[in-house]
Design a protein around this motif. Structure first.
Motif, mmCIF file in Angstrom:
data_model
loop_
_atom_site.group_PDB
_atom_site.id
_atom_site.type_symbol
_atom_site.label_atom_id
_atom_site.label_comp_id
_atom_site.label_asym_id
_atom_site.label_seq_id
_atom_site.Cartn_x
_atom_site.Cartn_y
_atom_site.Cartn_z
ATOM 1 N N LEU A 1 0.074 3.994 -3.017
ATOM 2 C CA LEU A 1 0.483 5.506 -2.147
ATOM 3 C C LEU A 1 1.351 6.086 -3.268
ATOM 4 O O LEU A 1 0.621 7.754 -3.294
ATOM 5 N N VAL B 1 -0.096 7.414 -6.485
ATOM 6 C CA VAL B 1 -0.833 7.939 -5.959
ATOM 7 C C VAL B 1 -0.321 9.428 -6.136
ATOM 8 O O VAL B 1 -1.021 10.388 -6.874
ATOM 9 N N ILE B 2 0.717 9.616 -5.609
ATOM 10 C CA ILE B 2 0.951 10.639 -5.184
ATOM 11 C C ILE B 2 1.564 11.420 -5.965
ATOM 12 O O ILE B 2 1.911 12.635 -6.223
ATOM 13 N N TRP C 1 0.603 -1.340 0.070
ATOM 14 C CA TRP C 1 0.115 0.117 -0.060
ATOM 15 C C TRP C 1 0.668 1.292 -0.032
ATOM 16 O O TRP C 1 0.273 2.502 -0.877
#
Length: 91
Positions: A12, A15-16, A8
């Motif tokens: 993450l 996504v950032i 994860w």
């Protein structure tokens, strides 16, 4: 479990980086984002995660492949050139 072994965190980070691509366009961060998400998926499946060195090399290779694919698919087209009709030094 180390923090770099958690899928994860990689997703993450992807996504950032994809969000950073929206702020600074140019397909620079998008290749890294795709690489991070794929590494997260590989860790989740169980194919990566034992060695940080191997994980970072796989991330680097996947990011370069993704960047090259994006550049080829959406980059400057062959024969396309910028036409300048005035010089910025002329008043």
């Amino acid at each position: 479990m180390e923090y770099w072994q958690m899928p994860w965190i990689w997703v993450l980070a992807g996504v950032i980086l994809a969000g950073a691509e929206m702020l600074i366009p140019g397909f620079i961060f998008l290749g890294f984002a795709i690489g991070a998400v794929i590494v997260g998926a590989l860790i989740w499946i169980g194919l990566l995660g034992n060695s940080i060195a191997v994980t970072l090399v796989v991330f680097a290779v996947l990011s370069i492949i993704a960047w090259l694919a994006l550049r080829k698919g959406m980059g400057v087209r062959k024969g396309q050139s910028k036409l300048w009709d005035r010089d910025i030094n002329e008043n």
